[in-house]
Scaffold this motif. Structure first.
Motif, PDB file in Angstrom:
ATOM      1  N   SER A 122      40.892  33.142  33.328  1.00  0.00           N
ATOM      2  CA  SER A 122      40.366  31.982  33.889  1.00  0.00           C
ATOM      3  C   SER A 122      39.092  31.366  33.759  1.00  0.00           C
ATOM      4  O   SER A 122      38.575  30.376  33.429  1.00  0.00           O
ATOM      5  N   THR A 155      45.241  29.574  38.494  1.00  0.00           N
ATOM      6  CA  THR A 155      45.791  30.563  39.223  1.00  0.00           C
ATOM      7  C   THR A 155      45.114  31.990  38.938  1.00  0.00           C
ATOM      8  O   THR A 155      45.464  32.863  39.802  1.00  0.00           O
ATOM      9  N   GLY A 156      44.530  32.177  37.966  1.00  0.00           N
ATOM     10  CA  GLY A 156      43.960  33.264  37.614  1.00  0.00           C
ATOM     11  C   GLY A 156      45.241  34.137  36.781  1.00  0.00           C
ATOM     12  O   GLY A 156      46.101  33.496  36.758  1.00  0.00           O
ATOM     13  N   ALA A 157      44.929  35.497  36.247  1.00  0.00           N
ATOM     14  CA  ALA A 157      46.040  35.946  35.447  1.00  0.00           C
ATOM     15  C   ALA A 157      47.338  36.299  36.365  1.00  0.00           C
ATOM     16  O   ALA A 157      47.147  36.626  37.487  1.00  0.00           O
ATOM     17  N   GLN A 158      48.509  35.635  35.957  1.00  0.00           N
ATOM     18  CA  GLN A 158      49.507  36.090  36.770  1.00  0.00           C
ATOM     19  C   GLN A 158      50.374  37.252  36.612  1.00  0.00           C
ATOM     20  O   GLN A 158      49.700  38.089  35.534  1.00  0.00           O
ATOM     21  N   GLY A 219      52.044  34.918  41.409  1.00  0.00           N
ATOM     22  CA  GLY A 219      51.584  36.065  41.795  1.00  0.00           C
ATOM     23  C   GLY A 219      51.751  36.257  43.273  1.00  0.00           C
ATOM     24  O   GLY A 219      52.452  35.542  43.740  1.00  0.00           O
ATOM     25  N   GLN A 279      41.246  28.151  42.235  1.00  0.00           N
ATOM     26  CA  GLN A 279      40.936  29.554  41.947  1.00  0.00           C
ATOM     27  C   GLN A 279      40.305  30.439  43.032  1.00  0.00           C
ATOM     28  O   GLN A 279      40.850  31.420  43.357  1.00  0.00           O
ATOM     29  N   ASP A 283      42.264  33.660  44.688  1.00  0.00           N
ATOM     30  CA  ASP A 283      41.388  34.853  44.624  1.00  0.00           C
ATOM     31  C   ASP A 283      41.298  35.305  46.208  1.00  0.00           C
ATOM     32  O   ASP A 283      41.053  36.736  46.277  1.00  0.00           O
TER      33      ASP A 283
ATOM     34  N   ARG B 123      33.852  35.750  40.515  1.00  0.00           N
ATOM     35  CA  ARG B 123      35.106  34.976  40.928  1.00  0.00           C
ATOM     36  C   ARG B 123      35.475  35.774  42.391  1.00  0.00           C
ATOM     37  O   ARG B 123      35.603  34.891  43.329  1.00  0.00           O
ATOM     38  N   ALA B 127      35.098  33.184  45.824  1.00  0.00           N
ATOM     39  CA  ALA B 127      36.241  33.136  46.764  1.00  0.00           C
ATOM     40  C   ALA B 127      35.778  33.813  48.072  1.00  0.00           C
ATOM     41  O   ALA B 127      36.183  33.086  49.268  1.00  0.00           O
ATOM     42  N   PHE B 347      42.504  42.636  41.848  1.00  0.00           N
ATOM     43  CA  PHE B 347      41.933  42.616  40.904  1.00  0.00           C
ATOM     44  C   PHE B 347      42.079  43.602  39.836  1.00  0.00           C
ATOM     45  O   PHE B 347      42.020  43.536  38.531  1.00  0.00           O
ATOM     46  N   THR B 350      46.522  43.131  37.723  1.00  0.00           N
ATOM     47  CA  THR B 350      46.938  42.195  36.404  1.00  0.00           C
ATOM     48  C   THR B 350      45.576  41.507  35.710  1.00  0.00           C
ATOM     49  O   THR B 350      45.458  41.781  34.646  1.00  0.00           O
ATOM     50  N   GLU B 351      44.562  41.421  36.335  1.00  0.00           N
ATOM     51  CA  GLU B 351      43.359  41.097  35.713  1.00  0.00           C
ATOM     52  C   GLU B 351      42.548  42.100  34.785  1.00  0.00           C
ATOM     53  O   GLU B 351      42.241  41.740  33.884  1.00  0.00           O
TER      54      GLU B 351
END
Lengths: 362, 362
Positions: A122, A155-158, A219, A279, A283, B123, B127, B347, B350-351
């Motif tokens: 992202s 969406t950020g990493a799915q 997610g 985002q 998050d 992030r 958030a 986080f 997946t991230e």
């Protein structure tokens, strides 16, 4: 003229002068009524994704005292979800919210506006678009459709999705019936997966009845709303095919050119608020949703290394093939690839090392 | 009245009416002249950090057709860098750009507005502030100073800094003379480091002459401008004491309350643009700067695990101590900690897994 009239007339005159002075060259700009209709490719139920359109509309209205208003419609209300680009191009609606990778049939290079398998995260995608030269390249692509595009959120990493049974290695992926559209699906097909294309509304039932063995969606927050944790116990990661998908607003160029300059500035800032807000909401919501899902006994699983390796190879081949066949794709791919490589080196140092260490400590 | 005068007067009157009609209840709002002076805690040379003030000013001006303007001054031009909060509180300037952790002497809980050791990433921090309830808590703290605060940007995870010699384990940290201010310095002191406090302008010379053995600064882009790669060959990561430092705009509350509602909306959106833009610029510039620095033979080094473990323990102790001594700190810490723990779990799936795999492939 009587003294009293003089004063009154002068006062009126002064007001008029004040008006024109404070709006030098811009009376038409600050008060022009603009009414746009927005068609989204997303349903209301994807409230964070779809919600960025509401944020855009709200921001524009607040900043112009209601002079510039955008009426927001969910998928299908004005236009079918995948016809929004055509409708903006033709001018029947002024603006759409969508994901550019839905339109790779029109030009495969549009994928770089949202995401590609093993692409940017992202933050990297946002940086590349806004300050890394990406948006200029994408604007060129959209010019062919009489459209100007603006990032609308991420969406950020799915997640990798929901699996009825564990997959331990590439062997378990052979013939696995998985719902996965787009480039991720193309890469999975090369890996031996029996790729299925099923609309969002039918995923739950298909998985419940065993018509498919696995599915990806978004997610924790969006997946929970679809109830996928009720029909598959294993939740895999990462969703390497969508590491940082960026959404977009498409605006008809003639409509855009008709906007006064302050409305253009307001609109651009409102897009940036909508983008950042999406985002931030994901998050905040995903951690909470994940905690709820885990409390229900769902098992988190990382994909095995041989699966990721096969996915990486298949994805590289796919991008290289597009690039060798399509000049426009090649142009964007070359610039994107260079930015990506430098960005991966940098993010692989302090960000990734911090994440790897700190996220395991709680 | 002559016909000619009548027409002229009516015309003037009509203009005046048109002005008030199109701006119902908002003549004062759309055309009110507002002039603010902004004092930054940062010098012009930190062009990305300081630059977010220019972005704010530019955005506000564009969106109001020049009616609302902010004049931006770098550190020391109007006010010394660490007196900007006092100046905004007293109303001698309307707005400042700074980092809230500079003011933990006034209230230690202000640290949570920027960052704490082993805290949130960019992030996560954004958030938590915008959609996780963080900003409401921080607003309460700033109320005591007649200030309302707005996030102004983030550098992303900073680097661990420049070392003249390699540090292989905690043993090498004992007595090491390192320039590191703030809470990071307090944690380092507990780890046996001989912590030094040296202003930015004196770091290069101190490191060159061997008056210090190591220093932290920001990241590749800012560090390169200070020339630190010329006087120390080892570049360590991660900067666990600043994993996602958020900058802030401080606005005098009386000035804020005097703004018409559309200017408030414009100002808030402009802050969001400035915030997003700072991170995007760092995320574009740092990869390029790192590539240049590496080409000069600089050696990248991750901190050894025993150093990170000791740092983690020292940092936890530090936060717990503040929390046991200070009610206000405890209140924010408790909310922050819960959000952080859930966010780290999410986080970490997946991230982090995507980053760990993909960033090593290029």
């Amino acid at each position: 003229m009587k003294r009293r009239d003089f004063i009154r007339n002068t006062a009126i005159g002064a007001t008029a002068v004040a008006c024109s002075q404070t709006q030098t060259g811009s009376i038409a700009q600050s008060t022009k009524k603009v009414r746009w209709r927005l068609a989204s490719s997303f349903p209301r139920s994807l409230d964070t994704l779809f919600g960025s359109s509401n944020v855009l509309a709200e921001q524009v209205k607040l900043m112009t005292n209601g002079n510039f208003q955008i009426k927001v419609h969910p998928a299908g209300e004005l236009v079918p979800p995948f016809e929004v680009l055509d409708s903006v191009q033709q001018g029947s609606i002024q603006i759409a919210q969508s994901a550019s990778y839905y339109f790779i049939g029109k030009n495969p290079a549009l994928a770089f506006d949202s995401t590609v398998p093993f692409g940017m995260t992202s933050r990297q995608q946002s940086a590349w678009l806004h300050t890394g030269g990406g948006l200029e390249l994408i604007h060129e692509l959209f010019s062919d459709f009489n459209i100007i595009n603006f990032p609308a959120g991420n969406t950020g990493a799915q997640m990798g999705g929901w699996f009825k049974k564990e997959v331990h290695s590439m062997q378990d992926m052979q013939g696995l019936r998985m719902r996965i559209p787009g480039m991720g699906g193309k890469a999975m097909a090369r890996m031996g997966v029996a790729v299925q294309n099923i609309p969002g509304g039918e995923i739950y039932t298909s998985l419940e009845r065993g018509a498919i063995d696995a599915t990806e969606w978004v997610g924790p927050y969006d997946d929970e709303q679809l109830g996928l944790h009720e029909v598959a116990p294993f939740y895999y990661y990462p969703g390497w095919w969508e590491p940082g998908p960026s959404l977009s607003f498409f605006v008809n160029k003639d409509e855009w050119n008709r906007l006064p300059s302050d409305y253009k500035a307001v609109f651009k800032a409102a897009c940036r608020v909508a983008e950042a807000n999406m985002q931030a909401r994901y998050d905040t919501q995903n951690p909470q949703a994940l905690a709820r899902i885990l409390a229900k006994g769902i098992q988190l699983r990382p994909f095995a290394k041989d699966i990721l390796d096969a996915a990486f190879t298949a994805s590289q081949e796919l991008l290289e093939e597009y690039s060798s066949k399509d000049k426009s794709f090649n142009k964007v791919f070359s610039a994107w690839k260079k930015a990506k490589e430098q960005s991966f080196t940098w993010f692989g140092t302090t960000e990734a090392t911090y994440a790897g260490y700190a996220f395991s400590k709680k």
